[in-house]
Design a protein around this motif. Structure first.
Motif, PDB file in Angstrom:
ATOM      1  N   PHE A  25       0.862  -1.170   0.000  1.00 30.64           N
ATOM      2  CA  PHE A  25       0.000   0.000   0.000  1.00 30.64           C
ATOM      3  C   PHE A  25       0.908   1.233   0.000  1.00 30.64           C
ATOM      4  O   PHE A  25       2.033   1.181   0.507  1.00 30.64           O
ATOM      5  N   VAL A  26       0.410   2.323  -0.547  1.00 31.41           N
ATOM      6  CA  VAL A  26       1.187   3.557  -0.624  1.00 31.41           C
ATOM      7  C   VAL A  26       0.479   4.638   0.184  1.00 31.41           C
ATOM      8  O   VAL A  26      -0.684   4.968  -0.093  1.00 31.41           O
ATOM      9  N   LEU A  27       1.157   5.175   1.192  1.00 30.94           N
ATOM     10  CA  LEU A  27       0.633   6.284   1.978  1.00 30.94           C
ATOM     11  C   LEU A  27       1.095   7.586   1.338  1.00 30.94           C
ATOM     12  O   LEU A  27       2.286   7.900   1.331  1.00 30.94           O
ATOM     13  N   GLY A  28       0.141   8.311   0.793  1.00 28.56           N
ATOM     14  CA  GLY A  28       0.453   9.553   0.094  1.00 28.56           C
ATOM     15  C   GLY A  28      -0.321   9.612  -1.204  1.00 28.56           C
ATOM     16  O   GLY A  28      -0.259   8.678  -2.013  1.00 28.56           O
ATOM     17  N   THR A  29      -1.045  10.709  -1.407  1.00 28.78           N
ATOM     18  CA  THR A  29      -1.859  10.840  -2.620  1.00 28.78           C
ATOM     19  C   THR A  29      -1.632  12.183  -3.315  1.00 28.78           C
ATOM     20  O   THR A  29      -2.403  12.568  -4.183  1.00 28.78           O
ATOM     21  N   GLY A  30      -0.549  12.878  -2.939  1.00 25.08           N
ATOM     22  CA  GLY A  30      -0.303  14.210  -3.491  1.00 25.08           C
ATOM     23  C   GLY A  30       0.724  14.212  -4.598  1.00 25.08           C
ATOM     24  O   GLY A  30       0.902  13.218  -5.334  1.00 25.08           O
ATOM     25  N   ASP A  31       1.455  15.331  -4.707  1.00 25.25           N
ATOM     26  CA  ASP A  31       2.420  15.517  -5.789  1.00 25.25           C
ATOM     27  C   ASP A  31       3.510  14.453  -5.769  1.00 25.25           C
ATOM     28  O   ASP A  31       3.954  13.994  -6.828  1.00 25.25           O
TER      29      ASP A  31
ATOM     30  N   VAL B 172      -3.356   5.028   0.644  1.00 30.33           N
ATOM     31  CA  VAL B 172      -3.792   5.323   2.015  1.00 30.33           C
ATOM     32  C   VAL B 172      -3.710   6.829   2.232  1.00 30.33           C
ATOM     33  O   VAL B 172      -2.750   7.473   1.806  1.00 30.33           O
ATOM     34  N   ASP B 173      -4.732   7.364   2.888  1.00 33.95           N
ATOM     35  CA  ASP B 173      -4.736   8.785   3.239  1.00 33.95           C
ATOM     36  C   ASP B 173      -5.264   8.919   4.660  1.00 33.95           C
ATOM     37  O   ASP B 173      -6.233   8.248   5.027  1.00 33.95           O
ATOM     38  N   THR B 174      -4.613   9.747   5.471  1.00 34.37           N
ATOM     39  CA  THR B 174      -5.050   9.930   6.860  1.00 34.37           C
ATOM     40  C   THR B 174      -6.256  10.853   6.970  1.00 34.37           C
ATOM     41  O   THR B 174      -6.845  10.973   8.046  1.00 34.37           O
ATOM     42  N   ARG B 175      -6.638  11.507   5.865  1.00 35.52           N
ATOM     43  CA  ARG B 175      -7.803  12.397   5.878  1.00 35.52           C
ATOM     44  C   ARG B 175      -9.061  11.593   5.566  1.00 35.52           C
ATOM     45  O   ARG B 175      -9.170  10.987   4.505  1.00 35.52           O
ATOM     46  N   SER B 176     -10.003  11.592   6.482  1.00 38.70           N
ATOM     47  CA  SER B 176     -11.188  10.739   6.352  1.00 38.70           C
ATOM     48  C   SER B 176     -12.000  11.063   5.104  1.00 38.70           C
ATOM     49  O   SER B 176     -12.619  10.159   4.514  1.00 38.70           O
ATOM     50  N   GLU B 177     -12.008  12.331   4.667  1.00 36.42           N
ATOM     51  CA  GLU B 177     -12.828  12.703   3.514  1.00 36.42           C
ATOM     52  C   GLU B 177     -12.319  12.091   2.209  1.00 36.42           C
ATOM     53  O   GLU B 177     -13.043  12.033   1.214  1.00 36.42           O
ATOM     54  N   ARG B 178     -11.066  11.635   2.193  1.00 36.26           N
ATOM     55  CA  ARG B 178     -10.521  11.025   0.974  1.00 36.26           C
ATOM     56  C   ARG B 178     -10.787   9.520   0.898  1.00 36.26           C
ATOM     57  O   ARG B 178     -10.686   8.925  -0.185  1.00 36.26           O
ATOM     58  N   VAL B 179     -11.099   8.912   2.034  1.00 39.21           N
ATOM     59  CA  VAL B 179     -11.275   7.457   2.077  1.00 39.21           C
ATOM     60  C   VAL B 179     -12.460   7.039   1.212  1.00 39.21           C
ATOM     61  O   VAL B 179     -13.539   7.637   1.263  1.00 39.21           O
ATOM     62  N   GLY B 180     -12.249   6.007   0.405  1.00 40.12           N
ATOM     63  CA  GLY B 180     -13.289   5.503  -0.485  1.00 40.12           C
ATOM     64  C   GLY B 180     -13.223   6.099  -1.877  1.00 40.12           C
ATOM     65  O   GLY B 180     -13.834   5.555  -2.815  1.00 40.12           O
ATOM     66  N   GLN B 181     -12.517   7.183  -2.050  1.00 40.37           N
ATOM     67  CA  GLN B 181     -12.342   7.765  -3.374  1.00 40.37           C
ATOM     68  C   GLN B 181     -11.319   6.945  -4.163  1.00 40.37           C
ATOM     69  O   GLN B 181     -10.574   6.140  -3.611  1.00 40.37           O
ATOM     70  N   TRP B 182     -11.306   7.181  -5.461  1.00 38.44           N
ATOM     71  CA  TRP B 182     -10.344   6.504  -6.330  1.00 38.44           C
ATOM     72  C   TRP B 182      -9.409   7.552  -6.924  1.00 38.44           C
ATOM     73  O   TRP B 182      -9.831   8.645  -7.307  1.00 38.44           O
TER      74      TRP B 182
ATOM     75  N   GLY C  59      -7.018   7.406 -10.008  1.00 35.34           N
ATOM     76  CA  GLY C  59      -6.627   6.516 -11.098  1.00 35.34           C
ATOM     77  C   GLY C  59      -7.180   5.123 -10.853  1.00 35.34           C
ATOM     78  O   GLY C  59      -8.379   4.942 -10.606  1.00 35.34           O
ATOM     79  N   ALA C  60      -6.295   4.140 -10.892  1.00 32.93           N
ATOM     80  CA  ALA C  60      -6.720   2.747 -10.751  1.00 32.93           C
ATOM     81  C   ALA C  60      -6.778   2.274  -9.302  1.00 32.93           C
ATOM     82  O   ALA C  60      -7.102   1.112  -9.046  1.00 32.93           O
ATOM     83  N   TYR C  61      -6.499   3.149  -8.346  1.00 20.13           N
ATOM     84  CA  TYR C  61      -6.336   2.704  -6.968  1.00 20.13           C
ATOM     85  C   TYR C  61      -7.328   3.380  -6.024  1.00 20.13           C
ATOM     86  O   TYR C  61      -7.519   4.597  -6.065  1.00 20.13           O
ATOM     87  N   ARG C  62      -7.907   2.551  -5.154  1.00 20.85           N
ATOM     88  CA  ARG C  62      -8.827   3.062  -4.141  1.00 20.85           C
ATOM     89  C   ARG C  62      -8.023   3.603  -2.958  1.00 20.85           C
ATOM     90  O   ARG C  62      -6.957   3.089  -2.613  1.00 20.85           O
ATOM     91  N   ILE C  63      -8.540   4.657  -2.334  1.00 19.13           N
ATOM     92  CA  ILE C  63      -7.905   5.246  -1.153  1.00 19.13           C
ATOM     93  C   ILE C  63      -8.506   4.617   0.102  1.00 19.13           C
ATOM     94  O   ILE C  63      -9.733   4.607   0.283  1.00 19.13           O
ATOM     95  N   HIS C  64      -7.640   4.066   0.959  1.00 19.91           N
ATOM     96  CA  HIS C  64      -8.056   3.342   2.153  1.00 19.91           C
ATOM     97  C   HIS C  64      -7.739   4.146   3.415  1.00 19.91           C
ATOM     98  O   HIS C  64      -6.898   5.047   3.404  1.00 19.91           O
ATOM     99  N   SER C  65      -8.396   3.774   4.511  1.00 19.27           N
ATOM    100  CA  SER C  65      -8.062   4.328   5.816  1.00 19.27           C
ATOM    101  C   SER C  65      -6.987   3.471   6.475  1.00 19.27           C
ATOM    102  O   SER C  65      -6.754   2.318   6.086  1.00 19.27           O
ATOM    103  N   LEU C  66      -6.342   4.012   7.505  1.00 17.40           N
ATOM    104  CA  LEU C  66      -5.356   3.223   8.250  1.00 17.40           C
ATOM    105  C   LEU C  66      -6.002   2.011   8.908  1.00 17.40           C
ATOM    106  O   LEU C  66      -5.406   0.935   8.993  1.00 17.40           O
ATOM    107  N   GLN C  67      -7.251   2.192   9.380  1.00 18.71           N
ATOM    108  CA  GLN C  67      -7.936   1.093  10.048  1.00 18.71           C
ATOM    109  C   GLN C  67      -8.175  -0.085   9.099  1.00 18.71           C
ATOM    110  O   GLN C  67      -8.094  -1.251   9.513  1.00 18.71           O
ATOM    111  N   GLU C  68      -8.446   0.223   7.830  1.00 20.70           N
ATOM    112  CA  GLU C  68      -8.660  -0.851   6.857  1.00 20.70           C
ATOM    113  C   GLU C  68      -7.413  -1.703   6.678  1.00 20.70           C
ATOM    114  O   GLU C  68      -7.489  -2.907   6.430  1.00 20.70           O
TER     115      GLU C  68
END
Length: 497
Positions: free
Chosen positions: A6-12, A31-41, A43-52
């Motif tokens: 898994f990759v933590l980081g969704t920015g530049d 993976v993103d620590t911001r809850s509002e990003r969780v569940g979004q896609w 590109g080809a990858y879904r953004i997960h929470s740390l708990q997941e």
């Protein structure tokens, strides 16, 4: 066998590294620590929470961010197995490929050619370095200094980490300009690689000639590069690093920023609060230190202030600065909106550019004050705006030595500022301007007070009295003493530091 990650980081940083990551690993998701990003896609990858991640099987979690020092404790607190967490420098093949991309033969050849200018006899060779020439106070201070150097005595080269900035066109023609990175891809890749690279390696690649004195004119990337190698080195510190530790992302978790500063022969702080903040964060430095305030080109400021600008037409508060969170412009807009809702009638003019500009415009519209908040963008001549203000406002959370407050004093404009150490120092504990509580409520109260014409007249007179304290000759003399190595002269005017 390829590892699943898994990759933590969704920015530049992720956007730049995605092709490299896909070449070396099987990416299961982001993976993103911001809850509002969780569940979004993305590109080809879904953004997960740390708990997941706690219930998923994977080999590693790769942290692809400039802020891993802040993220690693968050991961530990979430219950993740830290032995499965890797930063970029712990991915040897991937980092080596990124390193080759940044420190390429093409960049090496470009730098060799840039440093190949003929040596000038009987002149002291100075290398200045700064992160960029964006429209900030440190950059403006450097331009002022370069314009005041005696080029019959000095041969000057300026190294930019990023070839960008609105002050590029103001460089004196005698200054030889060299830059490392320019495009978005170069800058992001350069920051990632330089973050994990030691100062000696950076210096060996980036500085390809010898100089009598190397001067990092700003903390951060410029200081990290010039801390390497040998020779006489000076470093300027322009902010209170205890309260605005923006330089943290320039260093890998295992690197000690304090050890980098210790490699300089002399540290120069632009204010007493900047010196105190440094000591609070890193301890008392073993190297020599001085406090030398930035100086002001008073004649130039007054001349430019006379250039034409349409009158604002009603009571106007003006603020100038980069549109970044530490400047507190969001709080200033809040204060303005609340006062307008109470029946106030004034304009708020914000001069500057930055990553917060669109958010600030949206905030003004949302609060119903879009017609009374003017965002003027970057102005090569902000002085005409300041000169026509009824009140100049600084809403910063933290300041080192705020040049723009000094410029307002030069123009005799009433000043109010949120109470932080740098602003308190330049306003002489409130003798030269109104200091208010560092909050929305404090800004509201200050704006109420300054809406009274008698109060404005009082603070205009205080501003005028401050002007004799802003003469540049003493501080220029102290800088000249530093460049000439005249320690005795410097000590005689260094006020004990």
């Amino acid at each position: 066998m390829r590892k699943s990650v898994f990759v933590l980081g969704t920015g530049d940083c992720y956007e730049l590294c995605q092709p490299l990551l896909e070449r070396h690993y099987d990416i299961l998701g982001l993976v993103d620590t911001r809850s509002e990003r969780v569940g979004q896609w993305l590109g080809a990858y879904r953004i997960h929470s740390l708990q997941e991640l706690l219930v998923r099987d994977f080999d590693y979690l790769l942290v692809v961010s400039m802020y891993e020092a802040l993220l690693l404790p968050v991961l530990a607190n979430a219950g993740l197995d830290i032995s499965k967490v890797l930063t970029l420098d712990e991915c040897p093949e991937l980092f080596a490929e990124l390193n080759r991309r940044v420190f390429s033969p093409e960049l090496a050849s470009k730098l060799d050619a840039a440093y190949a200018s003929p040596l000038v006899q009987d002149k002291t060779r100075l290398l200045f370095a700064i992160n960029s020439l964006a429209g900030g106070g440190a950059e403006k201070a450097l331009i002022n200094l370069l314009k005041n150097l005696d080029y019959s005595r000095y041969d000057v080269t300026l190294l930019l980490f990023i070839k960008r900035g609105l002050y590029l066109e103001q460089l004196p023609p005698q200054v030889h300009l060299i830059s490392l990175f320019e495009t978005w891809e170069e800058v992001i890749a350069g920051m990632l690689v330089c973050k994990f690279t030691a100062p000696d390696e950076l210096h060996e690649f980036c500085v390809r000639s010898s100089f009598d004195i190397e001067i990092a004119y700003l903390e951060g990337w410029a200081a990290k590069i010039l801390a390497g190698g040998q020779g006489r080195k000076l470093c300027w510190v322009h902010c209170d690093l205890q309260r605005n530790h923006w330089t943290g992302p320039c260093f890998a978790p295992a690197q000690r920023e304090a050890a980098m500063f210790a490699r300089f022969d002399h540290l120069i702080f632009v204010s007493e609060p900047a010196r105190r903040g440094f000591i609070e964060r890193f301890g008392e430095p073993e190297t020599a230190i001085s406090v030398i305030e930035n100086f002001f080109e008073q004649d130039v400021i007054v001349e430019k202030a006379c250039e034409p600008l349409e009158p604002f037409g009603r009571l106007t508060f003006v603020s100038v600065g980069r549109m970044v969170p530490v400047k507190g412009f969001d709080r200033l807009i809040d204060a303005h909106a609340r006062l307008m809702a109470e029946g106030g009638d004034h304009l708020l003019v914000l001069v500057g550019e930055g990553k917060e500009r669109e958010a600030l415009m949206a905030q003004a519209q949302r609060l119903g004050v879009g017609d009374s908040v003017i965002l003027s963008g970057f102005q090569s001549n902000p002085y005409r705006f300041i000169a026509r203000a009824d009140v100049f406002v600084s809403s910063s959370l933290s300041e080192g030595h705020p040049l723009v407050i000094g410029e307002a004093l030069v123009l005799g404009v009433p000043v109010m500022a949120t109470d932080c150490e740098g602003s308190r120092a330049i306003l002489n504990e409130g003798a030269y301007g109104l200091l208010v509580e560092n909050s929305v409520e404090g800004l509201m109260e200050g704006m109420r007070q300054m809406s009274n014409v008698e109060a404005r007249n009082d603070y205009r007179n205080r501003s005028i009295r401050a002007q004799c304290a802003l003469d540049k000759r003493e501080n220029l003399g102290r800088i000249e003493a530093l460049l000439q190595g005249q320690r005795a002269l410097l000590a005689s005017v260094a006020h004990g530091y």
